[in-house]
Scaffold this active site. Structure first.
Site, short mmCIF file in Angstrom:
data_model
loop_
_atom_site.label_atom_id
_atom_site.label_comp_id
_atom_site.label_asym_id
_atom_site.label_seq_id
_atom_site.Cartn_x
_atom_site.Cartn_y
_atom_site.Cartn_z
N SER A 112 0.81 -1.21 0.00
CA SER A 112 0.00 0.00 0.00
C SER A 112 0.85 1.27 0.00
O SER A 112 0.32 2.36 -0.11
CB SER A 112 -0.94 0.00 1.20
OG SER A 112 -0.18 0.03 2.39
N LYS A 113 2.19 1.14 0.15
CA LYS A 113 3.02 2.35 0.18
C LYS A 113 3.58 2.63 -1.19
O LYS A 113 4.78 2.67 -1.41
CB LYS A 113 4.13 2.18 1.21
CG LYS A 113 3.55 2.16 2.60
CD LYS A 113 4.49 2.67 3.64
CE LYS A 113 3.72 2.90 4.94
NZ LYS A 113 4.56 2.87 6.12
N ASN A 114 2.72 2.81 -2.11
CA ASN A 114 3.12 2.97 -3.49
C ASN A 114 2.26 4.08 -4.07
O ASN A 114 1.04 4.02 -4.00
CB ASN A 114 2.90 1.61 -4.16
CG ASN A 114 2.90 1.68 -5.65
OD1 ASN A 114 2.11 2.42 -6.24
ND2 ASN A 114 3.76 0.91 -6.27
#
Lengths: 333, 313
Positions: A112-114
């Site tokens: 999700s850290k994209n």
């Protein structure tokens, strides 16, 4: 299926063996001569990207191309070009964006850290319009339940509130998160965002009184919490006269000083307050004197100078900052 | 702690390609341009840029340029402002800015400015103060800053300023050291640092130093070597770097070295990567560690490279 990215390693059939791809000639990556940062690609990833390049250059707007972008994203969700092509495909194939939303959710569950995932999610929500409000708020809530400081999720949530609405429950959501972790700076920031920008709360001035009460209580529980102190200061934005003379702020500081522990932010706040509030007050003098005796430093007739000296001693990593604060005192001149 | 294992870091940067099938290599493919910037700038700071074949790098960079004027992260990738800055920075490292059509690159960046002064990252319109910095830094290096509306760009950045003195990615976004670097850098380049409350921001930034000596990016987060760059450069630009303990930070960065195989990681004992190796070396340069070339805190390029850009004809 277009969205299936959870293909088990062993079940995966290489593209070159799939009949539906037999008419496509893959195009290998051209890294040029002896690349600067040469990359070694895994075999599977290379193959998918070779086929991707083939359909991308041919501008093939087909459902198999859409399925291929899903595979490529599953292997590397950070590639701008793949997402870019996927959006072109979604538009031209008129794909139901509710299904696309589920796809994004699955990708996000793995990584999700994209940036691209979030940008794509916003693109989908923007296309769906106000009906997407609840699903977007729920989606970010789900991510934040795992990582409550997730920068992208907060950013997306702020965008949703401002563009699709849903402000009504946001303040209580912030309270909920702060009840779970009072040190969560992101939740404090969101709280500030809500009280200053929500169209249903009346703005900072209207909220100040109740928010000061809330914050004072939070600080008393954990006086070492940087976020709550900064929030308190923020409640008096552009009203510094009000702040430096506020009795609640000064008595909060006093209360914490008397506990003789975790008093760093209380002392620093005290430095901000008006000399007319602190200097003549016997209680402050006693509390500071007690701290001074505890850490055994030199006495100074001036209370603000003593405060700086204490801070220099108890926060040595920032000693130069406190020395500078001391130098700025009018009485130090 | 030991000293900086400079030679090993050089070898590590040059040997990244030998790590076959590593996870890092797969996720790096699309941002090879950023990787080139991190690796090559670190090499330059370590005084070893000459071991690289300039012509190969330059021709590869040119092959990543799109007809719009922007650069992709690799050959045949779509252009994005992120890679455009890295491409321009690497060309500047080699004093090769003359090989590109400056007006085309300028045109690409100018096309990304929005009505409110903000910048999008590409044609899909994602807005972020990171892109404001990139646009401003890039145009300044190309000496074409006059082609955008600087006043509006600055106004947008200021609208992202928070009550704690920091900056977020969009108005109301949480203060984050990475975003602060971008905003302060953009304001420094445009000569607008007077719009910052330096004392308030300086205090927030120096509060980022934790007991281990490392810096975090937000309150209550773990320290990470990359913030040595973002926090430090910001503190230098606002002239408050003496508010942190330099000695402790140097020790933290040196503790993050892989002293056997080279490279620097985010925290002690983690796996190294090029990204953190660059930030570690750049951070030490800002801390005036001996033997390193000084780096400019706003342009994120060695000072001699910046001088070459601005003091040549």
């Amino acid at each position: 299926m277009a969205g299936n990215i959870e293909v088990e390693e062993d079940d995966r059939v290489p593209l070159r063996l799939r009949p539906e791809w037999s008419d496509v000639t893959p195009i290998p990556q051209d890294d040029g001569p002896s690349p600067v940062v040469p990359i070694n690609y895994s075999e599977e990833f290379s193959e998918v990207m070779d086929y991707f390049r083939a359909v991308y250059f041919a501008k093939e707007l087909s459902s198999r191309a859409l399925a291929l972008t899903a595979e490529a994203i599953g292997l590397n969700a950070g590639n701008y070009t793949v997402w870019h092509f996927r959006r072109l495909l979604l538009e031209s194939l008129k794909v139901d964006l509710h299904v696309e939303r589920e796809f994004v959710e699955r990708v996000a569950s793995g990584n999700s850290k994209n940036y691209q995932i979030w940008h794509h999610r916003r693109w989908v929500a923007e296309k769906l319009g106000p009906e997407a409000r609840n699903s977007e708020l729920e989606f970010t809530k789900k991510i934040l339940s795992v990582d409550a400081k997730h920068y992208h999720a907060w950013s997306h949530r702020q965008w949703v509130l401002q563009n699709l609405g849903g402000w009504e429950d946001e303040l209580s959501y912030c309270s909920e998160l702060l009840a779970e972790d009072i040190f969560n700076n992101s939740a404090w920031n969101q709280r500030y965002f809500v009280i200053t920008r929500s169209p249903v709360l009346g703005g900072l001035k209207a909220m100040r009184e109740s928010e000061v009460l809330f914050t004072v209580e939070a600080i008393i529980s954990y006086p070492e919490n940087e976020s709550s102190w900064r929030y308190l200061r923020g409640l008096f934005k552009d009203e510094s006269t009000l702040y430096v003379n506020d009795a609640q702020v000064s008595s909060l500081c006093l209360k914490i000083l008397k506990t003789k522990s975790n008093y760093l932010f209380a002392l620093s706040t005290l430095l901000d307050l008006s000399a007319s509030v602190i200097q003549p007050n016997e209680d402050f003098r006693d509390a500071i004197e007690a701290l001074r005796l505890q850490i055994l430093i030199k006495q100074d007739s001036d209370i603000a100078i003593t405060i700086c000296s204490i801070l220099e001693q108890v926060d040595p990593i920032r000693v130069n900052y406190w020395v500078w604060r001391k130098s700025r005192l009018p009485q130090a001149a | 702690m030991g000293d900086l294992a400079a030679e090993k870091h050089v070898r590590y940067i040059l040997s990244v390609e030998k790590k076959k099938d590593s996870f890092e290599s797969v996720v790096m493919e699309h941002l090879r341009m950023n990787g080139a910037y991190w690796g090559l700038t670190a090499l330059d700071i370590l005084g070893k840029l000459h071991v690289v074949d300039v012509d190969e790098v330059v021709s590869w960079i040119i092959s990543c340029q799109h007809e719009s004027g922007g650069f992709g992260g690799n050959v045949e990738h779509d252009p994005h402002i992120l890679y455009t800055l890295s491409a321009v920075q690497v060309l500047a490292l080699f004093n090769k800015l003359d090989v590109i059509d400056v007006d085309r690159v300028t045109g690409y960046i100018v096309s990304l400015q929005n009505e409110d002064g903000s910048f999008s990252g590409d044609i899909w319109g994602e807005v972020d103060t990171r892109f404001s910095y990139i646009a401003i830094c890039c145009l300044s290096i190309l000496r074409r800053l006059d082609r955008i509306n600087v006043e509006k760009a600055v106004k947008y950045i200021i609208s992202c300023k928070n009550m704690d003195g920091g900056f977020g990615c969009t108005p109301g976004g949480e203060s984050h050291a990475g975003q602060i670097f971008c905003c302060v850098g953009a304001l420094a380049i445009t000569g607008s640092l007077d719009l910052i409350d330096k004392d308030l921001l300086g205090w927030w930034l120096c509060e980022r130093q934790v007991k281990s000596g490392g810096l975090n990016g937000r309150p209550e987060k773990d320290p990470d070597v990359c913030y040595s760059w973002w926090v430090l450069s910001s503190l230098i630009m606002i002239d408050r770097v003496h508010w942190i303990s330099k000695e402790k930070l140097i020790k933290f960065i040196l503790d993050c070295q892989d002293t056997e195989n080279g490279g620097i990681s985010d925290r002690p004992d983690d796996a190294v990567d090029v990204f953190h190796t660059y930030f570690g070396v750049a951070g030490l340069s800002l801390l005036e560690y001996p033997g390193l070339k000084p780096i400019d805190p706003a342009y994120a390029l060695p000072v001699d490279v910046v001088n070459q850009i601005f003091f040549s004809k």
